[in-house]
Design an enzyme around this catalytic site. Structure first.
Site, PDB file in Angstrom:
ATOM      1  N   TYR A 142       0.828  -1.196   0.000  1.00 44.22           N
ATOM      2  CA  TYR A 142       0.000   0.000   0.000  1.00 44.22           C
ATOM      3  C   TYR A 142       0.871   1.258   0.000  1.00 44.22           C
ATOM      4  CZ  TYR A 142      -3.493   3.431   1.440  1.00 44.22           C
ATOM      5  OH  TYR A 142      -4.311   4.537   1.499  1.00 44.22           O
ATOM      6  N   ALA A 144       3.943   1.532  -0.973  1.00 45.71           N
ATOM      7  CA  ALA A 144       4.665   1.622  -2.246  1.00 45.71           C
ATOM      8  C   ALA A 144       3.763   2.175  -3.346  1.00 45.71           C
ATOM      9  CB  ALA A 144       5.198   0.249  -2.641  1.00 45.71           C
ATOM     10  N   ALA A 145       2.510   1.736  -3.364  1.00 46.49           N
ATOM     11  CA  ALA A 145       1.575   2.214  -4.383  1.00 46.49           C
ATOM     12  C   ALA A 145       1.324   3.711  -4.242  1.00 46.49           C
ATOM     13  CB  ALA A 145       0.265   1.443  -4.302  1.00 46.49           C
TER      14      ALA A 145
END
Length: 236
Positions: A142, A144-145
């Protein structure tokens, strides 16, 4: 009338944003994963083809012109370190597809749409405090996104400002939605709130006001900005 596509508008921040934008006189096209009606297009971002289908349907409903894109749809699903290899990888790829790749596809369609027509446009990306602070051991994917979303937003802002295509990002901390509520409960609830100097999580309507400002009112010179809304739990 300003035509705005808001993804993930069936609940939480997206629903509050949709309501506020409509009250401001905008023509809002909503999006949900499965439910579809006269003002909402169903598209499951787990499918690579879904963002294009949504964009084309929204464009048709808007009479051929969309002025603002709000990338709000997201998935917040725990991915424990001790999951099986295939489960861990599947959740990682699903989260990146829904939270980042789908937003990138829609942003690409929007930018091309405005460039081809020679008009201005705005994109508002709903990122997260996690883009800067990181998240729990079960939410690498999450964070990283959302970090990728912020980097994408800055790239769009720098690339197309001269053409009047503006990009803004909002980075909320915890917000009082069903998704955040489950997380707060799993992480200790009141214990976790002690990390927020304001003493409470944000309300969806608060974040919606920031999104609406970026979509309709923010001056052009603000393009590229990331607006934090986390109760001072992370100050950059």
């Amino acid at each position: 009338m300003t035509s705005i596509l808001v993804t993930g508008s069936s609940r939480g921040i997206g629903a509050a944003t949709r309501t506020l934008l409509a009250e401001r006189g905008a023509g809002v096209i909503g999006h949900a994963t499965s439910a579809s009606d006269g003002t909402t297009v169903a598209a499951d971002f787990a499918s690579p083809a879904a963002p294009q289908m949504l964009w084309e349907e929204a464009l048709d409903r808007a009479g051929g012109a969309i002025d603002v894109l709000v990338n709000n749809a997201g998935l917040f699903d725990a991915n424990p370190l001790d999951s099986s290899d295939i489960e861990w990888l599947d959740k990682w790829e699903e989260t990146l597809r829904i939270n980042l790749t789908a937003a990138a596809q829609l942003s690409r369609f929007a930018v091309r749409h405005w460039l081809e027509r020679g008009v201005t446009g705005r994109i508002v990306h709903v990122a997260s405090r996690a883009a800067y602070r990181g998240d729990s051991p079960a939410h690498w994917h999450y964070a990283a996104a959302k970090g990728g979303m912020v980097a994408m937003h800055k790239s769009i802002a720098r690339a197309y400002a001269a053409q009047g295509i503006l990009s803004f990002a909002v980075a909320p901390g915890f917000t009082d939605t069903a998704m955040a509520g489950d997380y707060l409960a799993s992480r200790g609830g009141e214990e976790l709130l002690r990390d927020i100097p304001l003493g409470r999580v944000a309300q969806p309507e608060e974040i919606a006001r920031i999104i609406a400002f970026c979509a309709l009112d923010a001056p052009e010179s603000m393009t590229g900005a990331v607006i934090d809304a986390n109760g001072a739990s992370y100050v950059r």
